[in-house]
Scaffold this active site. Structure first.
Site, PDB file in Angstrom:
ATOM      1  N   SER A   1       0.861  -1.176   0.000  1.00  0.00           N
ATOM      2  CA  SER A   1       0.000   0.000   0.000  1.00  0.00           C
ATOM      3  C   SER A   1       0.899   1.228   0.000  1.00  0.00           C
ATOM      4  O   SER A   1       1.879   1.286   0.740  1.00  0.00           O
ATOM      5  CB  SER A   1      -0.922  -0.004   1.212  1.00  0.00           C
ATOM      6  N   GLU A   2       0.574   2.204  -0.851  1.00  0.00           N
ATOM      7  CA  GLU A   2       1.523   3.287  -1.119  1.00  0.00           C
ATOM      8  C   GLU A   2       1.744   4.223   0.063  1.00  0.00           C
ATOM      9  O   GLU A   2       2.694   5.006   0.048  1.00  0.00           O
ATOM     10  CB  GLU A   2       1.102   4.094  -2.354  1.00  0.00           C
ATOM     11  N   ASN A   3       0.903   4.122   1.092  1.00  0.00           N
ATOM     12  CA  ASN A   3       1.164   4.942   2.265  1.00  0.00           C
ATOM     13  C   ASN A   3       2.276   4.378   3.143  1.00  0.00           C
ATOM     14  O   ASN A   3       2.645   5.007   4.134  1.00  0.00           O
ATOM     15  CB  ASN A   3      -0.109   5.162   3.089  1.00  0.00           C
TER      16      ASN A   3
ATOM     17  N   SER B   1       8.279   4.065  -0.589  1.00  0.00           N
ATOM     18  CA  SER B   1       7.105   3.392  -1.137  1.00  0.00           C
ATOM     19  C   SER B   1       7.009   3.623  -2.649  1.00  0.00           C
ATOM     20  O   SER B   1       6.733   2.694  -3.417  1.00  0.00           O
ATOM     21  CB  SER B   1       5.844   3.922  -0.448  1.00  0.00           C
TER      22      SER B   1
END
Lengths: 217, 233, 217, 233
Positions: C45-47, C87
């Site tokens: 997940s990009e967070n 990320s």
């Protein structure tokens, strides 16, 4: 005239409270020994450590904890380790306040050469090119002349450059010199050294204004 | 969990061939992939281009590959501790590209992160910038530098797990994290391969996604280059 | 015709052993529920998390552990947390193998629009522009038509683009479609859906070659 | 050790003025500098340009500054959770620059690391690239993006010490580390200010050199935006 320790001692006076300092190999490394104990300073080494302490006691050396000179070191409380990219973020991003490094030649316009003698010595620039291209505050620590007695403070550098127009101050065995638009401005003489001696040892244009005080160390 | 664990260094270096380009972590002799280097000596692959901050010493580190004349070209920032290196370079046997240390780190990181190129001030006005694009931003001059391209990256970590997660120790970290995922295949060797789940997810320096193969390294010498100590008072 | 879960189930078949997968908000999130259990997959997940697990049990939610949809999540053994720059190193550096995301429009040349309706809806692109500009392997999960019954598979997008020529595959409630140089190539029909129904719901050029099989889910 | 500790949020935000540019860590409501935001509300400084991935919700996070109309311009990647935001934007009261999330992270990191500009593929061919330089590398198109410039950076960490060293927790890390050292003054608030020497030097996410002021934060709400749970079976 100063020896290496004298040069280091004089440079130590340039280190201010709250400074992060990167010390090059050679004379600059000695500066750490002379910094006043009543100010807060942290030493950064480009291989990835902030908050370096003294060398370890015998038997306590750790192959995984070295400085950029590959010497075994210790760290002080508050120290941190990080990768090379982050280390140069500190340097390139101008978070390091003062860079002290050696040189083979400095020119009166602030150019510096310290990484290569064509056909003779090619050790490489290491982190020096990043340091000199980035630092706001660069002090060169070196002997005023080379082993052949030739000046290392030149009109223009003869060796391949490490950086252009970046040196701000030079501390040698003979003098403290500021790099100004007019040339090498003589700020202080080493104990027992005359202005004429400095003049004779300086190939680049030396600016002498008024009385030149003797260094206080 | 995607399993990256291989049995040993032989398996880890499968696919290594003559004329390839490799990246090596390490600063001086600290944090170098000792097992991978020993295996490259054994395989005796030739014509290599090696990206590494330093070139080892005569009888350790990349110096071992130089002794066997396996290296065609070195890309480094500092090579001052190696007589055989200097001999091969001055005689023209060895091609050498010296680049600023911060540029070396960032060219690796750019490859890892998918940036083709970036502008850095290091080397502007010097021979390092010759033939390269330069450009002014906010009154200061910069040099355009490109991401590295390499076939294999050889990484040494302190701890790791089968998912490829890595943790480094002290200044042995150096270029190792920046080179993970920067080559087509990243091979990590670790002093201690721990069970998956043992490493704190919050304290992993390099997530396993950047690592293709991981193995338990053996017989680490961890040689000290400059043993400096002080007196007990 | 498929519902959202059906679309997710069909897409799950595209997820291969050893894949790192980034799932967008909406239908893509559901894909995790249908991935075969005998293969190894990790969700990014990009967070800033790799190795996401299911939602937490009630009372075990942690405000510091969320996905890009701001939902509370858990992590699986082998997971890691990292900063946003790292990320997107995973994403931009093409270390993520598969990106599944929703769309408002897809064009027959692979253009995608999913972040803005001028003057009406402006939520922002989040990480979608980085994802579609970087991923080698992008699958769009969406309804074949919008609420007004208009096709979302167009000759060219009418809304502001998220990325150009990047979509490789589309799975809708009606069909599986590959984006080819010739246009939308029909690969599979949803159960009970005819080729004509798909044709009528597709504004862009639909390439139909030979017998079109019904999806196996 | 260089001491970065300040007594409280009032001291930490000294120098904050109207019309300044601020950076805020956080993703959604996770890892946002709650204390700094509350103090900005209290100071009621106006005309702010805010760089933050999101704009909070109506009654929390940066939404609190929007309510008081303190923000002139937002630079964000996603602003979907805030009705007041949408109202101000559509009415033209609020200037909004939407940029890709990876670009936002890297523009912060570029400022931290002294890179003036970098090439990224994100947004090529879209309105995000309009008016920007584009360029081909290895057959792929990229957009030139520039480092951020900001007056203050407001950071929230889990643990920290007086030297300014920071450790983050879980996905509350997000943009926080990348924004440290990216503004002229970086202000870090921490859930737990620990004695210097307690943090493992090997496990510090952000070294203190990137932080100018650090303080013990108070009364963290740490609101959850989307509480999602599963049934116990």
């Amino acid at each position: 005239m100063l020896d290496k320790h004298g040069i280091a001692k004089r440079i130590a006076k340039e280190v201010k409270d709250g400074y992060y300092v990167n010390l090059g190999i050679g004379i600059p490394t000695l500066v750490a020994n002379f910094v006043r104990e009543d100010i807060e300073v942290e030493f950064q080494s480009e291989n990835g450590v902030l908050g370096m302490g003294p060398f370890p006691y015998e038997g306590e050396e750790d192959a995984d904890i070295i400085n950029a000179g590959k010497q075994t070191i210790t760290t002080l409380p508050g120290a941190s380790f990080f990768d090379s990219a982050m280390s140069f973020s500190m340097i390139r991003g101008q978070h390091v306040d003062l860079t002290i490094l050696g040189a083979m030649e400095v020119a009166e316009n602030g150019d510096i050469a310290n990484w290569k003698i064509p056909g003779k010595m090619v050790k490489g620039m290491g982190g020096a090119m990043d340091l000199v291209a980035s630092a706001e505050n660069i002090i060169v620590a070196m002997m005023h002349t080379n082993r052949e007695g030739e000046s290392k403070l030149l009109k223009s550098c003869t060796l391949p450059l490490t950086g252009v127009g970046c040196v701000k101050k030079i501390v040698t065995n003979l003098a403290v010199i500021e790099v100004t638009p007019k040339g090498f401005k003589l700020l202080e003489r080493a104990p027992g050294v005359s202005v004429d001696e400095i003049k004779n040892a300086t190939e680049g244009h030396l600016v002498i204004e008024g009385e030149i005080p003797e260094m206080k160390i | 969990m995607i399993n990256k664990k291989v049995a040993n260094v032989t398996e880890a270096l499968q696919g290594v061939k003559d004329d390839m380009t490799f990246m090596f972590g390490g600063f001086g002799l600290s944090g170098i992939p000792e097992n991978a280097i020993a295996q490259l000596v054994k395989l005796n692959v030739k014509g290599l281009t090696c990206i590494s901050n330093n070139a080892g010493v005569d009888d350790f580190g990349l110096g071992l590959l130089l002794q066997q004349k396996q290296i065609k070209k070195m890309i480094s920032s500092y090579v001052g501790e190696n007589d055989e290196f200097e001999r091969q370079m001055l005689s023209g046997e060895l091609e050498v590209e010296l680049i600023p240390q911060g540029t070396l780190a960032e060219r690796a990181r750019a490859a890892q992160a998918g940036f083709p190129a970036f502008y850095t001030p290091a080397g502007y006005g010097t021979e390092v910038a010759e033939g390269k694009e330069t450009r002014e931003f906010n009154g200061k001059m910069y040099v355009l530098e490109h991401a590295f391209k390499a076939d294999f990256g050889f990484i040494k970590a302190w701890k790791g797990d089968a998912a490829g997660n890595l943790v480094f120790k002290g200044t042995a970290r150096n270029f190792n994290p920046n080179m993970c995922g920067a080559a087509n295949i990243t091979v990590a060797e670790v002093e201690e391969l721990v069970p998956v789940g043992e490493l704190d997810p919050n304290q992993i320096h390099i997530p396993g996604i950047f690592v293709q193969r991981i193995f338990q390294g053996l017989h680490y010498e961890k040689r000290i280059e400059q043993r400096t100590v002080r007196q007990r008072s």
